[in-house]
Design an enzyme around this catalytic site. Structure first.
Site, PDB file in Angstrom:
ATOM      1  CB  CYS A 257      -3.001 103.653  14.553  1.00 23.69           C
ATOM      2  SG  CYS A 257      -3.890 105.271  13.880  1.00 23.69           S
TER       3      CYS A 257
ATOM      4  CG  ASP B 213      28.554  88.698  35.091  1.00 29.09           C
ATOM      5  OD1 ASP B 213      29.835  88.948  35.400  1.00 29.09           O
ATOM      6  OD2 ASP B 213      27.852  88.207  35.829  1.00 29.09           O
TER       7      ASP B 213
END
Length: 734
Positions: free
Chosen positions: A11, A416
């Site tokens: 962590c 696109d």
């Protein structure tokens, strides 16, 4: 470059400790790269100014066990890490629990188990010596990994979780609460194990992908006509491998011979098998279902699409989410502040108000225990890792925690056109046959004879239609001539034929009454932006082929789902206005901007950002690079074999599937919600117990139970992300 395996680095708190030791030496955080999924530290040394002895000296100061990455990989290959090495934390925690239970059993047999538990007999003289011995053994065994780190933190004058817990343990012992001191150590050890297990579970979700790839490949030798079984690492590019029905594909390649249905869900997330035939790409880790395939290897084992995906997800931890960075910064100041608060609680009431020293020191210990930031520290990274892993298993490659958060905030997505909204391949949409002597199939065969050797997209549309209908080349054309930009002419069976444009039709033929309906159909098709190939012989018009790019099957449904999520959809294309509008109307896009050069697309993206604040751009990962870079989030709609898509975009949709966009946005919102829940719960619980401690209403048992409960809840709440189903509907509540 120096690489190390750091055991127990699961962590951000452990990462912070390592950073604090190394930064005075390496100077810049950019030189350090952490991979929590592997517990790996990379120290980049482009200028060759660092030395391994100094780095390792500083790593030893952290108190963490480490080896070089090369040594670690060697151990993994020889599998000589040993049971003790692999499970030492769990074994020590279990021994700690056994000693604790024995001590409690002896203590309870003297004074009653309830009295022993609630601390009625807290003075050392009132407790059996044998129980104190077992409590001491429990404290010693359970704290093997805690006390050295606490001492290191104290020497550096940089308090961390380990120092916090150690002070709480010493304080409880001084107050005679040895049972509670041992419980603090035991439950803190459980919390560390839980943290390691939770990251390990997310790690396994990615490692499971790697494990599905076979270790060997059946390499076919054309010279000896036999099969040689080799390790995948030994197979070179260009080799031919054989994949039998029911086997997994060991390496990326192209089908040389055979046809089969392939389940490539580990790579693309597609639920249905895909038919593969000669010339098609196949991916390592995919399952060959029903046919024998000969495959030419195109990538080494280390460079396969699957390996690339795994590598990218593992390294995504280096690109932290904003919430992750916030927690990291918060934790840096949180621990010393909690120690200061505990000190004030211990000193101020007795000094200023005549309070009991014993009681207020005890409440200060309660503050220290409940202040343990385990739940808070693991709340974000476990959620992020689980979120990245779940997305990868659904064929969505997200390049870091920061890119996982952005989809939840999107207000507009720019697309696109070619290859994104449309299939990117012109196909014959319709055949209008006005001849009396030829069928549609014969018209195609005649036209194909004239188009032989032509690589124009419109010619390819004819060949593709023939392949779709499984038509053979039945005619041969001679004396072929190309009239540039207009037509192709030639002789077939000694008769003249031509295939050409609408303009060429007018050059060759007058539109008489008998052709008026045909001409009206031409005009109607041109208004819907079809490209036309008119086909005729030397005597009369035979018909036409209407060619157009088509929208993807699920484009309209996907865009409808995006609108339901409150997202504006925008088309950015270099195509002419008519073609752009036609596609936009078919797909249901909100806004259309056409005839755009790359620099104009960048301007339009900036304008959209001004209007909608958070904007994504979806392209193919190669074209429109400036616009993709300008958007807040870039998504590549390349197929799974596109290395460029994997490398360049923030997010790659591996199956070229628009339908994954709504799922991605929902997934990002769910991750965000779970992170917020975790942080709110972890901090809220601490505030409640600190208030109770100040009011003298809390005890260490309550604090231990609350802290342990918070850690458990945060971990299991985060791991729910690994169970998310791709079939979740758009209108599900988050």
């Amino acid at each position: 470059m120096f690489e190390y395996k750091i055991y127990g680095m699961d962590c951000l708190d452990e990462v912070s400790v390592v950073k604090r030791e190394l930064l005075p030496y390496v100077k810049d955080e950019a030189f350090l790269q952490f991979n929590l999924l592997k517990g790996k530290l990379i120290v980049h040394d482009r200028e060759k100014v660092f030395n391994s002895s100094e780095i390792e000296k500083r790593l030893k100061a952290t108190g963490y066990r480490f080896v070089t990455w090369q040594q670690y990989e060697l151990k993994q290959k020889t599998n000589n890490d040993g049971f003790w090495r692999k499970h030492i934390r769990g074994i020590l925690t279990l021994i700690c629990a056994v000693f604790l239970l024995i001590g409690y059993a002896i203590h309870g047999s003297y004074h009653g188990f309830l009295h022993a538990l609630i601390g009625e007999h807290s003075s050392l003289s009132s407790q059996p010596v044998s129980s104190l011995i077992f409590y001491a053994l429990s404290l010693l065994v359970g704290g093997i990994y805690i006390y050295p780190k606490a001492w290191s933190a104290l020497k550096r004058l940089r308090p961390d979780i380990n120092l916090l817990m150690t002070i709480a343990v010493i304080g409880a012992m001084l107050l005679g609460q040895w049972l509670e001191a041992a419980m603090i150590v035991f439950l803190f050890s459980i919390a560390i194990l839980l943290e390691s297990w939770s990251v390990g579970k997310a790690r396994k979700a990615i490692q499971a992908l790697l494990e599905i790839t076979p270790e060997t490949a059946n390499v076919y030798c054309a010279h000896h006509k036999d099969i040689d079984v080799k390790k995948v690492e030994e197979v070179n590019i260009g080799a031919t491998i054989i994949i039998k029905p029911g086997e997994r594909i060991p390496l990326d390649g192209v089908v040389k011979e055979g046809t089969s249905f392939i389940n490539q869900s580990p790579i693309t997330g597609e639920s249905l098998p895909i038919e593969k035939k000669e010339g098609d790409v196949v991916f390592a880790g995919s399952l060959n279902e029903d046919g024998l395939l000969y495959v030419c290897v195109t990538k080494l084992a280390t460079d396969s699409t699957l390996s690339n995906i795994i590598r990218q997800v593992e390294m995504a931890q280096a690109n932290k989410a904003k919430s992750e960075m916030w927690v990291e910064q918060f934790a840096k100041y949180y621990t010393p502040l909690m120690m200061l608060l505990a000190l004030l609680i211990a000193l101020m009431p007795p000094l200023l108000f005549g309070g009991s020293w014993h009681n207020w020191i005890y409440e200060a210990l309660v503050i220290l225990v409940i202040a343990c930031p385990c739940a808070l520290v693991i709340s974000t990274p476990v959620s992020i890792v689980s979120g990245l892993s779940a997305a990868a298993n659904h064929g969505i490659l997200i390049k870091g925690g920061s890119f996982l958060e952005i989809p939840a905030k999107l207000k507009a997505i720019a697309f696109d056109k070619t290859g994104t909204i449309t299939k990117g391949k012109p196909v014959i949409q319709s055949i209008i046959n006005i001849s009396k002597e030829y069928s549609n199939e014969q018209l195609l065969q005649l036209a194909a004879a004239l188009e032989t050797g032509n690589n124009h997209p419109l010619a390819k549309a004819i060949f593709a239609k023939m392949a779709e209908l499984k038509l053979a080349r039945a005619f041969v054309a001679n004396n072929i001539q190309v009239i540039k930009g207009k037509a192709i002419t030639g002789d077939i069976d000694e008769h003249g034929y031509w295939i050409g444009s609408h303009q060429y039709l007018h050059e060759k033929t007058k539109i008489t009454d008998d052709l008026s309906d045909f001409h009206d159909q031409i005009l109607a098709l041109e208004k819907t932006w079809h490209s036309l190939l008119i086909f005729a012989n030397s005597n009369h018009i035979l018909g036409l082929f209407a060619v157009a790019d088509s929208i993807k099957e699920n484009a309209k449904e996907t865009l409808t789902q995006l609108k339901a999520l409150g997202i504006k959809t925008v088309l950015l294309t270099g195509d002419n206005k008519g073609a752009a509008r036609f596609i936009a109307d078919q797909a249901g896009l909100d806004e259309v901007y056409s005839e755009l050069l790359p620099e104009h697309k960048v301007e339009k993206i900036n304008a959209l950002k001004q209007q909608y604040h958070t904007v994504a751009m979806v392209g193919d990962g190669i074209n429109d690079a400036p616009a993709l870079a300008t958007a807040d989030l870039s998504l590549a709609m390349g197929d799974a074999g596109s290395d460029v898509a994997i490398e360049t975009a923030d997010i790659a949709l591996m199956s070229d599937d628009l339908a994954k966009l709504p799922w991605l946005i929902q997934h990002a919102k769910r991750v965000k919600a779970i992170i917020q829940q975790n942080i709110t719960f972890a901090l809220g619980l601490k505030i409640v117990f600190m208030t109770l401690a100040i009011l003298e209403l809390a005890n260490i048992w309550m604090a231990i139970a609350a802290d342990m409960g918070a850690s458990l809840l945060v971990v299991f709440n985060s791991l729910r992300l690994l169970k998310i189903r791709q079939t979740q509907q758009v209108n599900d509540n988050q």
